[in-house]
Design a protein around this motif. Structure first.
Motif, mmCIF file in Angstrom:
data_model
loop_
_atom_site.group_PDB
_atom_site.id
_atom_site.type_symbol
_atom_site.label_atom_id
_atom_site.label_comp_id
_atom_site.label_asym_id
_atom_site.label_seq_id
_atom_site.Cartn_x
_atom_site.Cartn_y
_atom_site.Cartn_z
ATOM 1 N N ALA A 163 0.831 -1.206 0.000
ATOM 2 C CA ALA A 163 0.000 0.000 0.000
ATOM 3 C C ALA A 163 0.864 1.252 0.000
ATOM 4 O O ALA A 163 0.559 2.233 -0.704
ATOM 5 N N ARG A 164 1.937 1.241 0.786
ATOM 6 C CA ARG A 164 2.823 2.412 0.832
ATOM 7 C C ARG A 164 3.539 2.605 -0.492
ATOM 8 O O ARG A 164 3.693 3.737 -0.958
ATOM 9 N N ALA A 165 3.952 1.516 -1.138
ATOM 10 C CA ALA A 165 4.600 1.621 -2.449
ATOM 11 C C ALA A 165 3.647 2.223 -3.471
ATOM 12 O O ALA A 165 4.041 3.075 -4.290
ATOM 13 N N ASP A 166 2.388 1.813 -3.430
ATOM 14 C CA ASP A 166 1.392 2.386 -4.341
ATOM 15 C C ASP A 166 1.235 3.886 -4.106
ATOM 16 O O ASP A 166 1.125 4.678 -5.055
ATOM 17 N N GLU A 167 1.218 4.291 -2.833
ATOM 18 C CA GLU A 167 1.101 5.720 -2.510
ATOM 19 C C GLU A 167 2.280 6.509 -3.079
ATOM 20 O O GLU A 167 2.100 7.608 -3.632
ATOM 21 N N LEU A 168 3.480 5.967 -2.915
ATOM 22 C CA LEU A 168 4.673 6.667 -3.392
ATOM 23 C C LEU A 168 4.705 6.739 -4.911
ATOM 24 O O LEU A 168 5.077 7.770 -5.489
ATOM 25 N N LEU A 169 4.312 5.663 -5.580
ATOM 26 C CA LEU A 169 4.241 5.688 -7.049
ATOM 27 C C LEU A 169 3.226 6.718 -7.517
ATOM 28 O O LEU A 169 3.447 7.424 -8.513
ATOM 29 N N GLN A 170 2.099 6.811 -6.805
ATOM 30 C CA GLN A 170 1.090 7.809 -7.154
ATOM 31 C C GLN A 170 1.648 9.218 -6.967
ATOM 32 O O GLN A 170 1.432 10.103 -7.807
ATOM 33 N N LEU A 171 2.365 9.429 -5.877
ATOM 34 C CA LEU A 171 2.927 10.751 -5.586
ATOM 35 C C LEU A 171 3.846 11.225 -6.699
ATOM 36 O O LEU A 171 3.823 12.400 -7.081
ATOM 37 N N VAL A 172 4.654 10.315 -7.248
ATOM 38 C CA VAL A 172 5.626 10.721 -8.272
ATOM 39 C C VAL A 172 5.117 10.468 -9.695
ATOM 40 O O VAL A 172 5.863 10.596 -10.658
ATOM 41 N N GLY A 173 3.855 10.124 -9.828
ATOM 42 C CA GLY A 173 3.256 9.978 -11.151
ATOM 43 C C GLY A 173 3.709 8.761 -11.932
ATOM 44 O O GLY A 173 3.727 8.787 -13.159
ATOM 45 N N LEU A 174 4.044 7.678 -11.224
ATOM 46 C CA LEU A 174 4.550 6.484 -11.906
ATOM 47 C C LEU A 174 3.698 5.244 -11.640
ATOM 48 O O LEU A 174 4.129 4.128 -11.916
ATOM 49 N N ARG A 175 2.486 5.427 -11.139
ATOM 50 C CA ARG A 175 1.685 4.263 -10.780
ATOM 51 C C ARG A 175 1.408 3.374 -11.991
ATOM 52 O O ARG A 175 1.362 2.148 -11.868
ATOM 53 N N ASP A 176 1.219 3.982 -13.166
ATOM 54 C CA ASP A 176 0.941 3.190 -14.365
ATOM 55 C C ASP A 176 2.170 2.436 -14.864
ATOM 56 O O ASP A 176 2.058 1.585 -15.749
ATOM 57 N N LEU A 177 3.350 2.777 -14.321
ATOM 58 C CA LEU A 177 4.597 2.132 -14.746
ATOM 59 C C LEU A 177 5.167 1.245 -13.632
ATOM 60 O O LEU A 177 6.349 0.910 -13.663
ATOM 61 N N ILE A 197 6.743 17.689 -8.087
ATOM 62 C CA ILE A 197 6.872 16.731 -6.985
ATOM 63 C C ILE A 197 7.638 17.363 -5.823
ATOM 64 O O ILE A 197 7.270 17.201 -4.652
ATOM 65 N N ILE A 198 8.712 18.092 -6.137
ATOM 66 C CA ILE A 198 9.511 18.732 -5.086
ATOM 67 C C ILE A 198 8.657 19.730 -4.309
ATOM 68 O O ILE A 198 8.722 19.805 -3.073
ATOM 69 N N ARG A 199 7.817 20.491 -5.006
ATOM 70 C CA ARG A 199 6.913 21.422 -4.316
ATOM 71 C C ARG A 199 5.957 20.659 -3.405
ATOM 72 O O ARG A 199 5.677 21.081 -2.275
ATOM 73 N N ASP A 200 5.428 19.555 -3.898
ATOM 74 C CA ASP A 200 4.504 18.738 -3.101
ATOM 75 C C ASP A 200 5.203 18.209 -1.855
ATOM 76 O O ASP A 200 4.659 18.242 -0.743
#
Length: 240
Positions: free
Chosen positions: A113-127, A176-179
């Motif tokens: 679940a945490r990995a999914d959150e981090l991928l979502q944060l950096v815009g890489l969930r589809d990859l 991402i850095i701003r976020d």
């Protein structure tokens, strides 16, 4: 339970780094406190990367002292660093993050679940399933950010993360850095790009020949630099 200990402020007190009698850092005094990003700027070879390594705790000073939250010894449990050319593990994108979460001591049941959150944060969930080493440079930098954030850092050091990226990849990274900064994580970043420093900086630190030349808020630095070296650098002149 042990009370939470902050690593902020990070204080460098008259720090020098000598390599073969050459001063890579020369009597640097600097305080890195909580708040908006601190951006290190200056010509190549000015000491920006070395300063990041010292503040992270990867490199001890030849002279002077470094303290983290008032302590002169502090394991980098909540400090993370992303280098200009991060190494990717021979795993998928999500596999890289799962490895980082395991190394950070995150319980196995919580990692996916945490990995999914981090991928979502950096815009890489589809990859998530793509081999990390086959990703573009911009995608790898975003993945490296996600891995660093797996440690739940209080402080994030970034060494020219947008170097060699195209404008679209640079904008994605800066967003991402701003976020990350908006979430209360202290960002300390080096860059040679004055536009990027303007866009991201709360505090600007100009370095040259291993010395800190000027420290100021971003608006004050760019609108009214105090030193001649800063005025020349902002005007686009070379510092030699």
């Amino acid at each position: 339970m042990r009370a939470f200990q902050t690593d902020l402020p990070i204080v460098l007190d008259d720090v020098s780094i000598l390599m073969r009698d050459v001063a890579i850092l020369d009597s640097v005094t600097l305080t890195l406190g909580a708040g908006a990003p601190t951006i290190l700027i200056g010509p190549n070879g000015s000491g920006k990367t070395t300063l990041l390594r010292v503040a992270m705790g990867l490199l001890g000073p030849s002279k002077g002292w470094v303290t983290w939250g008032g302590r002169d010894e502090s394991a980098p449990l909540r400090r993370a660093i992303v280098f200009q050319r991060p190494a990717m593990l021979r795993r998928s994108a999500i596999g890289n993050i799962l490895y980082a979460l395991a190394a950070a001591g995150v319980p196995r049941a919580a990692r996916k679940a945490r990995a999914d959150e981090l991928l979502q944060l950096v815009g890489l969930r589809d990859l998530a399933g793509r081999a990390a080493r086959r990703m573009s440079g911009g995608e790898q930098q975003r993945l490296a950010l996600a891995r660093a954030l797996a440690k739940d850092p209080e402080i994030l050091f970034l060494d020219e993360p947008a170097a060699s990226l195209d404008p679209a990849a640079t904008k994605a990274l800066e967003d991402i850095i701003r976020d990350v900064a908006a979430r209360g994580i202290k960002v300390v970043m080096s860059t040679h790009d004055l536009g990027e420093a303007r866009r991201l900086g709360g505090e600007i630190v100009l370095m040259h020949r291993g010395r800190v030349i000027e420290i100021a808020g971003a608006r004050a630095f760019f609108d009214n630099p105090c030193t001649e070296a800063a005025r020349r650098f902002v005007a686009g002149e070379l510092l030699v």
